[in-house]
Scaffold this motif. Structure first.
Motif, PDB file in Angstrom:
ATOM      1  N   ALA A  28      57.495  50.481  81.315  1.00  0.00           N
ATOM      2  CA  ALA A  28      57.066  51.760  80.816  1.00  0.00           C
ATOM      3  C   ALA A  28      55.757  51.647  80.076  1.00  0.00           C
ATOM      4  O   ALA A  28      54.861  52.449  80.240  1.00  0.00           O
ATOM      5  CB  ALA A  28      58.106  52.312  79.899  1.00  0.00           C
ATOM      6  N   LYS A  29      55.661  50.626  79.236  1.00  0.00           N
ATOM      7  CA  LYS A  29      54.416  50.453  78.489  1.00  0.00           C
ATOM      8  C   LYS A  29      53.258  50.183  79.431  1.00  0.00           C
ATOM      9  O   LYS A  29      52.144  50.655  79.245  1.00  0.00           O
ATOM     10  CB  LYS A  29      54.573  49.316  77.483  1.00  0.00           C
ATOM     11  N   TRP A  30      53.561  49.376  80.450  1.00  0.00           N
ATOM     12  CA  TRP A  30      52.521  49.032  81.417  1.00  0.00           C
ATOM     13  C   TRP A  30      52.007  50.276  82.105  1.00  0.00           C
ATOM     14  O   TRP A  30      50.827  50.513  82.221  1.00  0.00           O
ATOM     15  CB  TRP A  30      53.101  48.070  82.452  1.00  0.00           C
ATOM     16  N   TYR A  31      52.918  51.145  82.549  1.00  0.00           N
ATOM     17  CA  TYR A  31      52.507  52.353  83.243  1.00  0.00           C
ATOM     18  C   TYR A  31      51.831  53.325  82.285  1.00  0.00           C
ATOM     19  O   TYR A  31      50.961  54.066  82.666  1.00  0.00           O
ATOM     20  CB  TYR A  31      53.699  53.036  83.882  1.00  0.00           C
ATOM     21  N   THR A  32      52.274  53.338  81.059  1.00  0.00           N
ATOM     22  CA  THR A  32      51.685  54.252  80.098  1.00  0.00           C
ATOM     23  C   THR A  32      50.204  53.955  79.960  1.00  0.00           C
ATOM     24  O   THR A  32      49.382  54.850  79.924  1.00  0.00           O
ATOM     25  CB  THR A  32      52.356  54.105  78.721  1.00  0.00           C
ATOM     26  N   ARG A  33      49.867  52.668  79.867  1.00  0.00           N
ATOM     27  CA  ARG A  33      48.466  52.299  79.760  1.00  0.00           C
ATOM     28  C   ARG A  33      47.721  52.593  81.041  1.00  0.00           C
ATOM     29  O   ARG A  33      46.573  52.982  81.024  1.00  0.00           O
ATOM     30  CB  ARG A  33      48.349  50.809  79.419  1.00  0.00           C
ATOM     31  N   ARG A  34      48.359  52.348  82.182  1.00  0.00           N
ATOM     32  CA  ARG A  34      47.653  52.426  83.451  1.00  0.00           C
ATOM     33  C   ARG A  34      47.557  53.840  83.979  1.00  0.00           C
ATOM     34  O   ARG A  34      46.611  54.200  84.635  1.00  0.00           O
ATOM     35  CB  ARG A  34      48.355  51.543  84.482  1.00  0.00           C
ATOM     36  N   MET A  35      48.561  54.646  83.757  1.00  0.00           N
ATOM     37  CA  MET A  35      48.537  56.008  84.268  1.00  0.00           C
ATOM     38  C   MET A  35      48.941  56.949  83.153  1.00  0.00           C
ATOM     39  O   MET A  35      50.122  57.123  82.897  1.00  0.00           O
ATOM     40  CB  MET A  35      49.457  56.152  85.469  1.00  0.00           C
ATOM     41  N   ALA A  86      42.148  54.164  84.083  1.00  0.00           N
ATOM     42  CA  ALA A  86      43.225  53.852  83.138  1.00  0.00           C
ATOM     43  C   ALA A  86      42.782  52.966  81.981  1.00  0.00           C
ATOM     44  O   ALA A  86      43.412  52.971  80.925  1.00  0.00           O
ATOM     45  CB  ALA A  86      44.374  53.177  83.872  1.00  0.00           C
ATOM     46  N   TYR A  87      41.707  52.206  82.167  1.00  0.00           N
ATOM     47  CA  TYR A  87      41.280  51.262  81.127  1.00  0.00           C
ATOM     48  C   TYR A  87      40.141  51.863  80.326  1.00  0.00           C
ATOM     49  O   TYR A  87      39.170  52.379  80.881  1.00  0.00           O
ATOM     50  CB  TYR A  87      40.843  49.946  81.768  1.00  0.00           C
ATOM     51  N   ASP A 107      45.802  43.933  80.280  1.00  0.00           N
ATOM     52  CA  ASP A 107      45.945  44.625  81.561  1.00  0.00           C
ATOM     53  C   ASP A 107      44.606  45.256  81.913  1.00  0.00           C
ATOM     54  O   ASP A 107      44.226  46.275  81.355  1.00  0.00           O
ATOM     55  CB  ASP A 107      47.031  45.690  81.453  1.00  0.00           C
ATOM     56  N   VAL A 108      43.893  44.641  82.842  1.00  0.00           N
ATOM     57  CA  VAL A 108      42.556  45.134  83.204  1.00  0.00           C
ATOM     58  C   VAL A 108      42.497  45.498  84.687  1.00  0.00           C
ATOM     59  O   VAL A 108      41.457  45.389  85.325  1.00  0.00           O
ATOM     60  CB  VAL A 108      41.469  44.098  82.832  1.00  0.00           C
TER      61      VAL A 108
END
Length: 461
Positions: A28-35, A86-87, A107-108
């Motif tokens: 969830a955190k990963w997707y939050t940052r990415r999308m 996203a970044y 996460d880049v």
């Protein structure tokens, strides 16, 4: 969702800081940052708690799309995902903290990093997630070569490509994947994809399903590049306003759909293994329904690989190390701290318990849904990347020994698995059993298993 980045939710419900990967949270955190604008976790990702965006819509438009009776095909095609925005390159470059227990700290993916001075950021970069669309500055730390790291990460490792050279690729074996949205047109598996359907699914450009499919059957990154792929996108519950409620009824329906498809396939090309990158918990709604579906699939001769079906764990490899040398591997990052604190036999089991089966999960390069020939590298994959590796290894065994059972496979895997000694802080630690795919095939080669459909497999729980 590599570790639930999917990555999947591993053994107990404890936080990763206690040595267990919380893929759902990480995902969830990963997707939050990415999308930033989408609900990030889909059905089969291990979301153990509810990490939906607070600005997400109140309702989700779920859909079910199936092929007409008697036919198989791709029910829907999609445009590539776009992660370019996203970044936030205006912020300081993220630092990796190995003691934090957080996944995807650096996460880049899709980022433009040309404005940073990264010449002294080796430790941060070597623990990063990036893709073929990441734009790098001209000067990078010595030893950090993104292209070389990605190419090395495409190799499944531990002798799998040697089996491919021997003609053992999973040919005439079906692998079913239940996961989130899939980009069906990726070069890695497009020719192996025999069917794509959706059950209670919604469209989000998440990378998890695409990565899982490629790690199982991808022609460059997969363990079983000759296997046939059958894919059902499914959401294992309902999103609300900032919430997610599990309901395994949808997952049970997807398993039943795979069983129905399998019944229509010729004897020479049956589905032999099904992957679910999710921990299935008794306290969640319709647990009995999904376990009934799993037992039915197993009686049909399908090995259902999900998080917790057996004791297996992921392995970390320094991105520059040889993926085919068992000495290159260490405990997966999500359980490494626990291993070095207590040793692997103390992770919720007694000293007389069978050892876990250890498979590569970190430092892998997988297909990305951002384009037909795009890839993403993750320094940490977690159990979500271990599941397709196991499925692919079982598919290889099914080709080499068509009557093999999950029990026989697991027994051979533990008997042939390797143990390595790791030195750290003046102490020695033994790590095993590391899967040896060639050893498994050779151990099964002279054995005949003719009754795989008789009775109920005893390995289930």
């Amino acid at each position: 969702m590599p570790g639930e980045r999917p990555r999947s939710e591993p053994p107990q419900a404890g936080a990763r800081r206690r040595g267990q990967v919380r893929a759902d949270e990480a995902a969830a955190k990963w997707y939050t940052r990415r999308m930033k604008k989408i609900l990030l976790l889909l059905a089969t990702l291990p979301l153990a708690r509810a990490f939906a965006q607070t600005d997400a819509p109140e309702t989700i438009a779920y859909r079910t799309l199936l092929n007409e009776e008697g036919s198989l095909g791709i029910v829907k095609h999609f445009t590539p995902a776009d992660y370019s925005g996203a970044y936030d390159a205006s912020k300081p470059f993220p630092a990796y903290d190995g003691s934090s227990g957080e996944m995807y700290q650096v996460d880049v993916v899709g980022a433009d990093l040309r404005g940073y001075d990264l010449r002294d950021r080796y430790n941060d970069l070597i623990h990063s997630s990036f893709d073929t669309k990441t734009k790098w500055p001209d000067a990078l730390p010595e030893g950090f070569d993104p292209q070389a790291i990605m190419e090395t990460g495409k190799d499944p490792g531990l002798g799998v490509r040697e089996l491919h050279r021997r003609g053992i690729t999973g040919k005439n074996v079906g692998i079913a994947v239940l996961d989130s949205w899939l980009y069906p047109d990726h070069d890695e598996y497009r020719e192996r994809l025999k069917g794509y359907e959706e059950i209670h699914a919604f469209e989000e450009p998440t990378p998890h399903g695409t990565a899982v499919a490629s790690l199982a059957v991808g022609k460059n990154v997969g363990v079983a590049p000759g296997a046939d792929l059958y894919y059902v996108a499914v959401t294992s519950g309902l999103f609300g306003k900032g919430t997610f409620e599990y309901d395994y009824a949808y997952l049970a329906s997807a398993i039943d759909r795979i069983r129905a498809i399998n019944k229509s396939l010729p004897a020479s090309g049956k589905i032999r293994v099904l992957t679910i990158t999710l921990r299935i918990k008794p306290e969640r709604k319709n647990y009995d329904a999904v376990m009934r579906a799993i037992r039915d699939a197993e009686r049909d001769g399908i090995f259902v690989v999900y998080v917790g079906c057996r004791d297996y764990r992921g392995l970390y490899r320094d991105p520059s190390a040889n993926p085919n040398d068992s000495e290159s591997y260490r405990p997966g990052l999500y359980w490494s701290a626990k291993f070095f604190a207590d040793g692997q036999s103390t992770l919720g089991q007694g000293d007389d318990a069978p050892p876990p089966l250890l498979v590569p999960s970190d430092s892998r390069c997988a297909a990305s849904p951002s384009g037909a020939s795009e890839y993403a590298f993750d320094s940490e994959g977690g159990l979500s990347w271990a599941v397709p590796y196991l499925a692919g290894a079982y598919a290889l065994a099914c080709q080499a020994c068509p009557g093999v059972t999950p029990e026989a496979f697991w027994k051979a895997a533990l008997e042939t698995g390797k143990t390595v000694t790791i030195a750290k802080d003046g102490k020695s630690y033994r790590l095993g059993k590391i899967i040896d795919p060639e050893g498994i095939i050779d151990a099964l080669a002279d054995t005949s298993y003719d009754n795989r459909n008789e009775g109920e497999p005893s390995w289930t729980n």
